[in-house]
Motif scaffolding. Structure first.
Motif, PDB file in Angstrom:
ATOM      1  N   ASN B 240       0.856  -1.205   0.000  1.00  0.00           N
ATOM      2  CA  ASN B 240       0.000   0.000   0.000  1.00  0.00           C
ATOM      3  C   ASN B 240       0.880   1.240   0.000  1.00  0.00           C
ATOM      4  OD1 ASN B 240      -2.641  -1.338   0.498  1.00  0.00           O
ATOM      5  ND2 ASN B 240      -1.569  -2.009   2.356  1.00  0.00           N
ATOM      6  N   PHE B 241       0.478   2.238  -0.775  1.00  0.00           N
ATOM      7  CA  PHE B 241       1.237   3.493  -0.800  1.00  0.00           C
ATOM      8  C   PHE B 241       0.337   4.660  -0.436  1.00  0.00           C
ATOM      9  CE2 PHE B 241       3.570   0.782  -3.756  1.00  0.00           C
ATOM     10  CZ  PHE B 241       4.842   0.901  -3.230  1.00  0.00           C
ATOM     11  N   VAL B 242       0.882   5.549   0.376  1.00  0.00           N
ATOM     12  CA  VAL B 242       0.131   6.736   0.781  1.00  0.00           C
ATOM     13  C   VAL B 242       1.063   7.934   0.689  1.00  0.00           C
ATOM     14  CG1 VAL B 242      -1.176   7.829   2.633  1.00  0.00           C
ATOM     15  CG2 VAL B 242      -1.177   5.336   2.432  1.00  0.00           C
ATOM     16  N   GLU B 243       0.590   8.996   0.080  1.00  0.00           N
ATOM     17  CA  GLU B 243       1.382  10.234   0.071  1.00  0.00           C
ATOM     18  C   GLU B 243       1.258  10.894   1.433  1.00  0.00           C
ATOM     19  OE1 GLU B 243       0.635  12.932  -3.067  1.00  0.00           O
ATOM     20  OE2 GLU B 243       1.371  11.548  -4.611  1.00  0.00           O
ATOM     21  N   ALA B 244       2.383  11.305   1.993  1.00  0.00           N
ATOM     22  CA  ALA B 244       2.326  11.883   3.339  1.00  0.00           C
ATOM     23  C   ALA B 244       3.432  12.916   3.528  1.00  0.00           C
ATOM     24  CB  ALA B 244       2.446  10.781   4.374  1.00  0.00           C
ATOM     25  N   GLU B 245       3.431  13.501   4.708  1.00  0.00           N
ATOM     26  CA  GLU B 245       4.422  14.517   5.028  1.00  0.00           C
ATOM     27  C   GLU B 245       5.028  14.142   6.379  1.00  0.00           C
ATOM     28  OE1 GLU B 245       4.041  19.223   5.416  1.00  0.00           O
ATOM     29  OE2 GLU B 245       2.589  18.301   4.061  1.00  0.00           O
ATOM     30  N   ILE B 246       6.332  14.337   6.514  1.00  0.00           N
ATOM     31  CA  ILE B 246       6.966  14.010   7.785  1.00  0.00           C
ATOM     32  C   ILE B 246       6.790  15.187   8.748  1.00  0.00           C
ATOM     33  CG2 ILE B 246       9.163  13.501   8.913  1.00  0.00           C
ATOM     34  CD1 ILE B 246       8.225  11.206   7.166  1.00  0.00           C
ATOM     35  N   LYS B 247       6.261  14.885   9.919  1.00  0.00           N
ATOM     36  CA  LYS B 247       6.047  15.929  10.917  1.00  0.00           C
ATOM     37  C   LYS B 247       6.460  15.414  12.277  1.00  0.00           C
ATOM     38  CE  LYS B 247       2.378  18.789   9.054  1.00  0.00           C
ATOM     39  NZ  LYS B 247       0.944  18.741   8.785  1.00  0.00           N
ATOM     40  N   GLU B 248       6.877  16.362  13.134  1.00  0.00           N
ATOM     41  CA  GLU B 248       7.237  15.970  14.492  1.00  0.00           C
ATOM     42  C   GLU B 248       6.220  16.562  15.455  1.00  0.00           C
ATOM     43  OE1 GLU B 248      11.267  16.138  17.074  1.00  0.00           O
ATOM     44  OE2 GLU B 248      11.381  15.559  14.957  1.00  0.00           O
ATOM     45  N   VAL B 249       5.575  15.712  16.227  1.00  0.00           N
ATOM     46  CA  VAL B 249       4.588  16.180  17.198  1.00  0.00           C
ATOM     47  C   VAL B 249       5.009  15.693  18.582  1.00  0.00           C
ATOM     48  CG1 VAL B 249       2.138  16.219  17.836  1.00  0.00           C
ATOM     49  CG2 VAL B 249       2.809  15.962  15.430  1.00  0.00           C
ATOM     50  N   GLU B 250       5.282  16.615  19.467  1.00  0.00           N
ATOM     51  CA  GLU B 250       5.680  16.285  20.848  1.00  0.00           C
ATOM     52  C   GLU B 250       6.796  15.255  20.885  1.00  0.00           C
ATOM     53  OE1 GLU B 250       2.021  14.950  22.402  1.00  0.00           O
ATOM     54  OE2 GLU B 250       1.065  16.925  22.310  1.00  0.00           O
ATOM     55  N   GLY B 251       7.818  15.484  20.077  1.00  0.00           N
ATOM     56  CA  GLY B 251       8.993  14.620  20.114  1.00  0.00           C
ATOM     57  C   GLY B 251       8.835  13.298  19.389  1.00  0.00           C
ATOM     58  N   ILE B 252       7.626  13.009  18.894  1.00  0.00           N
ATOM     59  CA  ILE B 252       7.434  11.771  18.136  1.00  0.00           C
ATOM     60  C   ILE B 252       7.270  12.128  16.662  1.00  0.00           C
ATOM     61  CG2 ILE B 252       6.010   9.708  17.861  1.00  0.00           C
ATOM     62  CD1 ILE B 252       5.013  10.245  20.744  1.00  0.00           C
ATOM     63  N   THR B 253       7.949  11.348  15.774  1.00  0.00           N
ATOM     64  CA  THR B 253       7.880  11.650  14.355  1.00  0.00           C
ATOM     65  C   THR B 253       6.745  10.846  13.713  1.00  0.00           C
ATOM     66  OG1 THR B 253      10.257  11.755  14.506  1.00  0.00           O
ATOM     67  CG2 THR B 253       9.312  11.928  12.306  1.00  0.00           C
TER      68      THR B 253
END
Lengths: 285, 365
Positions: B240-253
């Motif tokens: 499965n492929f999903v387009e996404a963006e890398i984000k950091e929220v409260e120290g978790i990626t």
């Protein structure tokens, strides 16, 4: 097997259609069958009553087999001339087409497509329109009035068509079979000889048979370029009898015509199995 | 036995680049699969190895010998073709002994060898038949026997199983692998079937458009695809492929898209520096997603709607609609969920694949 319930009328209809088809076929083939029957009967009969009913059995008409007819060359000499002509044309054609067909089927070279088209067009010309030009060529090369000249001429006119036939047969053979031969340790020529050639045997048979027959029945060139009696072939022989200025011996004519046909029939009997395997594109598995 | 080394091989047909600058090595006795969709240049590569095509440029070595200009017949190779390419006019016996006759050996010299190999392949009773008189599976064995009879140093196979029916194919797969294992002969095997490549080969080279996308052992190819092409080509059902963006929220990626939030495991974090931009494509295999009927606490779950179920006997494929995208989940568990009901998916954070959206290359390169 599915069983269909056919109504009475459907069955009737089928039978009637069959009967019509058979009648048509009989009517179409009747003239051919009658002609040959007449030919056979006439050749063994002294006279034909009303032109169709044989009167008395005789071998007189076949006397040309054991003694020569006055004013004509001995029949066996003529027969062998014809045979030499037919076999030589066949040999030349088979030799040229198994090589040429392979090249046109397997090698990619410039002008290949054009060459194929030209070959077809050349074959489409009626050869009789070339007579004058050919006469000059034969005259210059000193081949006029020789069987060799006619053989070369006939073969060269037959080869283009034969190459097309052979190309069709070669096209049927997958490349992988040829590759397999190369990998198995043979050179390309060896693969051609040991693997490919046996597979196009039906094609060779077809090219051979047709060129033999066209050589056997050749008339125009012989009649035009052969002058002396000892290079006559059967077709000129028949023509001479028809055109005899004294009187036409119809009995002799029928028996010689039959004699002329016999090799053709024998050839077809042997070639049948190959000819039946030929379809438009070549040979079926 | 000998190794194969291919250096910068190119093969053009007029302007078509069938093979476009590839290099690889097959070690002595190794089983190498060339895998790719049709028209990707794998068969061309094989025929170039066989010497039937001449390379446009590049070098091919067998052992230490440069074989570019060596004729096929002098390369000492055995080859099996997709169509088997048996000689229709010869008996099975003559087909198999044909390569030996090329060396001029006589029947009394090679008869034992032929008998030996046909016994091994179980075709001893067919020797007098013509290829058209035996079944596809038997033809296949004859082709194998013909390729192996001269004890070649290299064994080349071009989609040898693709003309067999499914059951026979699975059987022959194991048999060819066993044969190769016994003989320890350097083998190159062309196939478009990933299962064949994964089950049989020591190493796989994945081809696309005349280029090699990745070379590795089956485990590597499956678990660490170098790019999106390999990732989507290998695996059934596909990744499965999903387009996404890398984000950091409260120290978790996280990899975040409109409807999805996938946590990225710490083991993957060091690789994130390979990215040029936060735009990524996240890949996750159907077996790395867990599916729940109820929302469970303390888990990162993604909500979706069950779209359709495909039962496979042992496994089931659940198609789950999450937002616009359809995820395939495969599991042995039989969940009693009806189509159209709400389900919850959990992604195995360690098994997530991340690709640069621009270059389509994995961050774990």
């Amino acid at each position: 097997m599915n069983e269909y319930k056919l109504t009475f009328w459907q069955m009737k209809k089928e039978k009637i259609t069959k009967a019509i088809i058979i009648t048509i076929l009989i009517v179409i083939t009747l003239p051919i069958i009658l002609t040959y029957t007449w030919l056979v009967l006439a050749s063994f009969s002294t006279d034909m009553k009303y032109g169709i009913i044989p009167v008395k059995l005789t071998l007189h008409n076949w006397r040309f087999l054991w003694k020569s007819i006055e004013g004509y060359p001995p029949i066996w000499q003529v027969f062998f001339n014809t045979l030499i002509l037919a076999l030589s044309v066949m040999g030349l054609e088979v030799f040229a087409t198994i090589l040429g067909g392979y090249a046109l089927s397997r090698f990619k070279f410039r002008m290949r497509e054009t060459l194929l088209k030209i070959v077809l067009v050349i074959h489409a010309f009626p050869s009789i329109s070339l007579l004058v030009a050919i006469y000059y060529i034969l005259k210059i090369t000193g081949l006029i009035d020789t069987l060799t000249g006619v053989i070369l001429l006939k073969a060269s006119l037959e080869i283009p068509w034969g190459i097309w036939i052979m190309k069709g047969f070669y096209d049927q053979i997958p490349w992988e079979v040829e590759f397999a031969g190369l990998v198995d340790g043979y050179s390309r020529v060896q693969v051609w000889r040991k693997v490919i050639l046996p597979l196009v045997k039906p094609g060779i048979a077809v090219a051979g048979i047709f060129s033999f027959l066209s050589g056997w029945s050749e008339f125009v060139f012989i009649n035009t370029f052969i002058l002396s009696q000892n290079t006559w072939t059967l077709s000129t022989y028949v023509k001479a009898i028809i055109g005899d200025f004294r009187f036409v011996d119809y009995g002799l004519l029928t028996s010689i015509s039959l004699f002329y046909i016999i090799p053709t029939i024998i050839f077809f009997i042997f070639a049948n199995k190959y000819l039946l395997r030929v379809n438009i594109t070549g040979t079926k598995g | 036995m000998v190794s194969i080394r291919v250096e910068n091989l190119k093969k053009y047909f007029r302007k078509v680049k069938a093979v476009d600058d590839i290099s690889f090595e097959v070690k002595n006795g190794e089983f190498m699969a060339l895998l790719g969709p049709s028209g990707c240049g794998k068969t061309t590569t094989l025929l170039t190895l066989a010497g039937i095509y001449k390379p446009t440029s590049g070098k091919i070595f067998f052992g230490d010998y440069l074989v570019n200009d060596v004729q096929p017949r002098d390369r000492n190779i055995g080859m099996v073709f997709q169509s088997y390419a048996l000689y229709p006019h010869m008996s099975v016996y003559d087909n198999i002994s044909f390569p030996l006759k090329a060396k001029g050996s006589k029947k009394r010299e090679f008869h034992d060898r032929v008998v030996n190999i046909v016994e091994k392949l179980g075709i001893g009773h067919l020797l007098d038949r013509k290829p058209s008189e035996i079944s596809g599976g038997q033809q296949q064995r004859v082709a194998l026997a013909r390729a192996l009879i001269k004890e070649p140093q290299i064994f080349l196979l071009d989609e040898p199983l693709s003309n067999l029916d499914a059951r026979l194919r699975v059987m022959m797969r194991a048999e060819i692998k066993k044969l190769q294992n016994d003989l320890r002969i350097t083998t190159v095997y062309v196939t478009h079937d990933q299962v064949e490549a994964l089950t049989m080969a020591d190493r796989i080279a994945v081809f696309s458009n005349g280029k090699i996308m990745q070379i590795g052992d089956p485990e590597e190819i499956y678990n660490r695809p170098q790019n999106i092409f390999v990732a989507q080509f290998i695996g059934n059902p596909p990744m499965n492929f999903v387009e996404a963006e890398i984000k950091e929220v409260e120290g978790i990626t996280f990899a975040v898209s409109k409807n999805l939030k996938i946590r990225i495991d710490d083991t993957l974090k060091p690789y994130l520096k390979n990215l040029n931009s936060p735009n990524v494509i996240v890949g996750i295999r159907p077996e790395d997603i867990k599916i729940y009927k109820n929302k469970e606490l303390n888990r990162d779950l993604t909500e979706g709607i069950l779209y359709v179920i495909e039962p496979l006997g042992r496994d089931e494929i659940y198609n789950v609609k999450v937002g616009e995208s359809l995820l395939k989940v495969i599991t042995e568990e039989k969940l009693k969920i009806g189509v159209g009901e709400r389900v919850y998916c959990e992604f195995d954070a360690k098994k997530v694949h991340i690709f640069d959206r621009e270059s389509e290359i994995s961050i774990r390169r």
